[in-house]
Design a protein around this motif. Structure first.
Motif, PDB file in Angstrom:
ATOM      1  N   ILE A 142       2.609   1.725  -3.386  1.00 39.73           N
ATOM      2  CA  ILE A 142       1.685   2.176  -4.435  1.00 39.73           C
ATOM      3  C   ILE A 142       1.368   3.654  -4.278  1.00 39.73           C
ATOM      4  O   ILE A 142       1.348   4.413  -5.250  1.00 39.73           O
ATOM      5  CB  ILE A 142       0.391   1.323  -4.403  1.00 39.73           C
ATOM      6  N   HIS A 143       1.121   4.075  -3.034  1.00 42.12           N
ATOM      7  CA  HIS A 143       0.864   5.499  -2.766  1.00 42.12           C
ATOM      8  C   HIS A 143       1.966   6.368  -3.361  1.00 42.12           C
ATOM      9  O   HIS A 143       1.703   7.319  -4.114  1.00 42.12           O
ATOM     10  CB  HIS A 143       0.810   5.737  -1.250  1.00 42.12           C
ATOM     11  N   GLN A 185      -8.112   2.914  -2.062  1.00 36.95           N
ATOM     12  CA  GLN A 185      -7.664   2.590  -3.410  1.00 36.95           C
ATOM     13  C   GLN A 185      -6.358   1.807  -3.391  1.00 36.95           C
ATOM     14  O   GLN A 185      -6.203   0.818  -4.112  1.00 36.95           O
ATOM     15  CB  GLN A 185      -7.498   3.880  -4.221  1.00 36.95           C
ATOM     16  N   SER A 186      -5.423   2.246  -2.552  1.00 35.09           N
ATOM     17  CA  SER A 186      -4.145   1.528  -2.482  1.00 35.09           C
ATOM     18  C   SER A 186      -4.342   0.137  -1.878  1.00 35.09           C
ATOM     19  O   SER A 186      -3.696  -0.831  -2.299  1.00 35.09           O
ATOM     20  CB  SER A 186      -3.128   2.320  -1.651  1.00 35.09           C
ATOM     21  N   ALA A 212      -3.496  -3.312  -3.720  1.00 35.12           N
ATOM     22  CA  ALA A 212      -2.551  -4.204  -3.048  1.00 35.12           C
ATOM     23  C   ALA A 212      -3.123  -5.614  -2.938  1.00 35.12           C
ATOM     24  O   ALA A 212      -2.428  -6.602  -3.202  1.00 35.12           O
ATOM     25  CB  ALA A 212      -2.214  -3.656  -1.657  1.00 35.12           C
ATOM     26  N   ILE A 234      -3.722   9.019  -4.244  1.00 33.02           N
ATOM     27  CA  ILE A 234      -4.830   8.075  -4.097  1.00 33.02           C
ATOM     28  C   ILE A 234      -5.123   7.844  -2.619  1.00 33.02           C
ATOM     29  O   ILE A 234      -4.265   8.025  -1.764  1.00 33.02           O
ATOM     30  CB  ILE A 234      -4.541   6.739  -4.807  1.00 33.02           C
ATOM     31  N   MET A 268      -0.018   9.242   2.132  1.00 34.57           N
ATOM     32  CA  MET A 268      -1.064   8.274   2.417  1.00 34.57           C
ATOM     33  C   MET A 268      -2.289   8.907   3.057  1.00 34.57           C
ATOM     34  O   MET A 268      -3.276   8.236   3.311  1.00 34.57           O
ATOM     35  CB  MET A 268      -0.509   7.162   3.314  1.00 34.57           C
ATOM     36  N   MET A 288       0.830  -1.207   0.000  1.00 33.25           N
ATOM     37  CA  MET A 288       0.000   0.000   0.000  1.00 33.25           C
ATOM     38  C   MET A 288       0.866   1.259   0.000  1.00 33.25           C
ATOM     39  O   MET A 288       0.630   2.193  -0.787  1.00 33.25           O
ATOM     40  CB  MET A 288      -0.927   0.011   1.217  1.00 33.25           C
ATOM     41  N   ARG A 341      -6.412   5.640   0.861  1.00 36.90           N
ATOM     42  CA  ARG A 341      -6.004   4.371   1.465  1.00 36.90           C
ATOM     43  C   ARG A 341      -6.809   3.205   0.903  1.00 36.90           C
ATOM     44  O   ARG A 341      -6.274   2.117   0.677  1.00 36.90           O
ATOM     45  CB  ARG A 341      -6.180   4.419   2.982  1.00 36.90           C
ATOM     46  N   VAL A 383       2.429   6.079  -7.385  1.00 33.42           N
ATOM     47  CA  VAL A 383       1.388   6.783  -8.165  1.00 33.42           C
ATOM     48  C   VAL A 383       1.562   8.290  -8.031  1.00 33.42           C
ATOM     49  O   VAL A 383       1.394   9.034  -9.001  1.00 33.42           O
ATOM     50  CB  VAL A 383      -0.019   6.341  -7.688  1.00 33.42           C
TER      51      VAL A 383
END
Length: 934
Positions: A465-466, A481-482, A486, A477, A661, A462, A479, A469
């Motif tokens: 990815i945050h 969405q991540s 994930a 994005i 995040m 997570m 939490r 992106v």
């Protein structure tokens, strides 16, 4: 294809079965048996057979905690019944009845091991209570710690939903009364809500859990920790369906809430009779030792299947290990059994890794020697009847548990975190993913984060990815969405999802989106070793496209680092901002030439420059700022939180989670606390390694029965040694009713260690080690001998340290003793009230009562409270008492004032004669620390 070969094996197994065979209990074929026939890896077979299940070609049979499979086409041909795709059952017999009988497997209670045996009566009572014509009955769940009361309560709620008692929007709200047991006001505020100013710290009106659970169910765990006033407020709500928030006098609120209460204690001894009368349904949940060997076997295999799924590796358990676990009767029931199984797996895995010049298999084998000595204790008491029964239950030499054979996890917890099968078109994939994100968001909003699902790996993915992106797509994005992405990526690795390959759909995306998808795949594979098939490019591009509608939002938290010196704060902020490529952390340097008032004025000015509505988080190094949180709030009108540390790692983590995040302030504070604990533990371990002696030393504290003596001796010894800077000695508490087992524990745990001595209320008879009895500690030279053995004579000259240690031991011995004489009360509940009284008297008299007086007060007051509470006997007043009270009026005032908390807690009247007896005990006190035998 491999999948077709597997289907052929399943068909070959089923083709000779008649309807009579099905009625007689055909079990189906397992993944292990299919793999043996085709000489394939079980992991690959597991993946393909689950795809067949998704396609509706096989029935999944879950009855023995290892999935078995049966041809759905053959079953329908033989029975002339039509089954839906993805049919699941505990055994095929369930599917042979009428249609209403086929629905049995949808009953949430059937997911519980023992639903038709040890839990049968409990489930019937629960169903009767929830379906009561006049409305669901409030229910009390009784049972030992770890028997599954929380899970049973969830099943009651799920059953109520299926039966229409609760709506789809109804909530199952959980609250543990023990979390706030030491603060009655906060506890009642959590339950009923509070208005602004109701108590110190109530800065705003806050709704309680009754409001949140309106229309649903409120589960109160450890309800025996609810204070009497809370019980009274709750039974008023049960009677009237109305309640008042804490601090309200005139207005009332209505709510329709079904209460389920749970306790490990005897409710008659811990709850008001008037409260208990309003709970009509009482259900006893059986402990592990009350379950049959067959149920225990199912439970053990289920717990192993959880671990197999967690580590992604098959687990093989030999028969001796299964027999030992069947006989094991842990005090913590299923919860403790789960931990012991984890420990056995960890030991076996370590042994597998340590093997040299041997082939490492792709499965973990569990043998009896991997179990702890506590688990193996039961084997010594095995009788012939138990051995015969175990032989009937354990018909196999080994038991193999495959990954993903978990069938008993609550659907509302885990199904949510398994991504949906995404359709192949762009719009359908985006719509499905967005719906999935919304489900995740609702769970995150209510903090429903099962720790075995939101694990460390998911959190790391997570966070990655945050940041990826944000830096590559300039999109922030949420939490949810991540988390959704994930879970999707992790499930690809675990072969739970099918990939899609439609070249024509790739044309719908611009070059930048496709390149972003390819770049993310490469980054994920590099950082987390997740193998993502090329066919997933289409799906991932669809998901990334849903992020492009996000807007970059500003952070609602302003973060400062405040440190003494001309540039320390600036240097720390520069490091954090540069590492994160942001300009976020605000420095505030405090030159030593400036006074506190100047610094405060500058800090207040800086805070006021931040956007209105922002929360302010200050990391400070030392000094007066750590205590000026409330002042800063008042002078700036901002919500200010001060953290007394400027650790760069903590600041880096907090800034990253705030900016990238979008964590709330509450989440950041929780993570700061968690990370600080890890840093402290690492530092302590590092220092201990440097100051440790070449040979590890150990002291044993021992008691013959119960855990009291051994454990409080262990606690006080550890505290005393650490206070004296002694970290090289380990203290281990041992408790058992068998001297043989105590000796065995010592022999097993003392290998490669120097045993300094043993202390306790029983001599285990190991003459090679010195033994110091409790009698010596309390009455003779036990403490002196202890520190002579340790080699720290200097501590004996510190009379305050020695007296404090002896006093602590005296007090605990006294409280342990009174449990033998009290009929109703528990000494643990009395402890804080009596010690508060004693400490209050000592403070007012400006003297320390000796140990003999402490013991007399504790014993007398405990019996007095029980006697008055149950109206057994009252001392009558006489003229002599009046004379003594007048003569010692100051002491009388002190005693009555310090008794006030006890009066209010137990709602008892303590007359003048009772106070006189307490005064006499205190007046008899001398300055000598006399020793008595308890």
């Amino acid at each position: 294809m491999r999948k077709d070969s597997i289907m052929q094996v399943i068909n070959a197994y089923c083709q000779t079965h008649t309807l009579t065979d099905l009625k007689q209990g055909v079990q189906g074929i397992s993944v292990y048996e299919i793999a043996e026939k085709l000489h394939l890896l079980r992991n690959n077979v597991n993946v393909d057979v689950n795809k067949l299940f998704q396609e509706g070609k096989v029935i999944k049979i879950c009855g023995n905690k290892m999935y078995r499979f049966y041809s759905q086409e053959h079953f329908m041909r033989v029975t002339h019944k039509t089954l839906p795709a993805q049919t699941t059952c505990s055994n095929l017999n369930e599917l042979l009845g009428d249609l209403h009988e086929v629905r049995d497997y949808e009953d949430p209670f059937t997911a519980l091991i023992g639903y038709n045996a040890s839990l049968k009566n409990a489930i019937l009572s629960a169903k009767a209570g929830i379906l009561y014509p006049g409305g669901a009955l409030h229910t009390m769940l009784l049972g030992e710690s770890g028997v599954g009361k929380s899970l049973f309560a969830e099943k009651i709620f799920t059953f109520g939903k299926k039966e229409g008692i609760f709506t789809a929007d109804s909530q199952f709200v959980v609250f543990n009364c023990a979390d706030y047991a030491n603060n009655a006001e906060l506890l009642l505020s959590q339950l009923f809500g509070s208005v602004k100013g109701a108590y110190t710290g109530a800065d705003a009106t806050k709704e309680g859990l009754l409001k949140r659970a309106d229309g649903g169910m409120l589960f109160l765990d450890e309800v025996h920790r609810l204070p009497p006033e809370g019980q009274e407020m709750l039974f008023y709500f049960i009677d009237k369906k109305k309640y008042r928030m804490l601090g309200e006098a005139n207005s009332e609120h209505e709510a329709k809430v079904t209460l389920v209460l749970a306790t490990t204690e005897d409710p008659d001894n811990h709850l008001l009779t008037t409260f208990l009368r309003r709970i009509p349904m009482v259900i006893k949940i059986p402990s592990l030792k009350e379950k049959s060997f067959n149920e225990r076997k199912q439970m053990i295999l289920y717990l192993f299947s959880l671990e197999a799924s967690a580590i992604g590796c098959p687990i093989v358990i030999d028969k001796d290990t299964m027999a030992t676990l069947l006989l094991y009767q842990p005090k913590g029931n299923i919860g403790q059994l789960k931990n012991d199984i984890k420990l056995a797996i960890a030991r076996s895995y370590l042994e597998m890794r340590d093997q040299q010049n041997k082939e490492i298999t792709n499965e973990i084998r569990i043998h009896n020697y991997a179990l702890s000595y506590q688990v193996k204790d039961g084997m010594s008491d095995l009788d012939i009847e138990q051995r015969r029964e175990i032989e009937k239950v354990l018909v196999q030499d080994t038991y193999i548990v495959e990954p993903y054979d978990v069938i008993m996890v609550e659907e509302d917890d885990t199904a949510l975190f398994v991504p949906p099968q995404l359709d192949v078109t762009k719009s359908d994939i985006q719509t499905s993913f967005e719906e999935y994100v919304e489900k995740i968001a609702r769970s995150l909003e209510h903090d429903q984060l099962p720790s075995f699902i939101i694990d460390t790996e998911i959190r790391e993915i997570m966070a990655f990815i945050h940041e990826w992106v944000l830096h590559n797509m300039n999109v922030l994005i949420g939490r949810s969405q991540s988390a959704a992405l994930a879970f999707y990526l992790k499930n690809i690795r675990e072969n739970r999802l099918d990939a899609f390959s439609h070249e024509e759909d790739l044309k719908d995306y611009d070059v930048a989106t496709m390149e972003d998808a390819r770049s993310l795949i490469r980054a994920i594979e590099q950082h987390f070793h997740l193998r993502i098939p090329a066919q997933e490019l289409h799906t991932l591009a669809c998901i990334l496209n849903t992020f492009t509608t996000n807007t970059l939002q500003s952070c609602g938290i302003s973060m400062f680092v405040v440190a003494h010196g001309t540039s320390l704060a600036s240097n720390i902020a520069d490091v954090v901002n540069e590492l994160l490529s942001i300009h976020y952390l605000i420095p505030m340097d405090m030159p030593l030439t400036k006074n506190v008032n100047q610094i405060m004025d500058e800090l207040i000015l800086k805070i006021k420059q931040e956007p209105k509505g922002n929360e302010i988080l200050l990391f400070v190094d030392m000094g007066s700022l750590t205590s000026l949180e409330e002042t800063l709030r008042q002078k700036t009108s901002y919500h200010v939180v001060v953290i007394p540390t400027i650790n760069t790692l903590l600041l880096l983590d907090a800034a990253r989670k705030a900016v990238f995040m979008q964590y709330t302030l509450s989440n950041i504070l929780q993570d700061v606390m968690r990370m600080n604990q890890k840093l402290d533990a690492t530092l302590e371990h590092h220092i201990h390694n440097h100051i440790a002696q070449s040979s590890e030393k150990i002291i044993y504290t021992i008691c013959y029965s119960g855990d009291g003596t051994a454990h409080y001796l262990e606690k006080y010894l550890k505290d005393l040694l650490e206070q004296e800077g002694i970290f090289s000695i380990d203290i281990l508490a041992l408790s058992n009713d068998s001297l043989i087992k105590i000796r065995s524990m010592i022999e097993e745990t003392s290998k490669n260690k120097e045993v300094l001595c043993m202390i306790g209320n029983v001599d285990p008879g190991l003459h090679e080690y010195p033994f110091i009895s409790m009698e010596d500690i309390l009455m003779s030279d036990g403490v002196q001998r202890l520190f002579e053995i340790i080699g720290d004579i200097d501590v004996l000259h510190k009379s305050d340290v020695v007296k404090s240690f002896e006093r602590d031991v005296f007090v605990d011995v006294a409280f342990e003793s009174i449990d033998k004489y009290l009929m109703y009360l528990n000494s643990k509940k009395l402890y804080p009230l009596l010690m508060k009284f004693i400490e209050g008297v000592e403070k007012e008299l400006q003297k320390t009562l000796n140990n003999r007086t402490l013991t007399r007060l504790i014993v007398h007051m405990s019996c007095m409270i029980e006697r008055l509470l149950f109206d057994e006997y009252h001392f009558e007043q006489n003229e002599e008492t009046m004379v003594q009270v007048k003569e010692h009026s100051k002491l009388y005032t002190i005693v009555t004032e310090q008794l006030e908390a006890i009066r209010l807690s137990f709602h008892i009247t303590i007359n003048q004669e009772e106070c006189y007896y307490l005064m006499q005990i205190i007046l008899d006190d001398t300055d000598e620390n006399a020793h008595v035998s308890i």
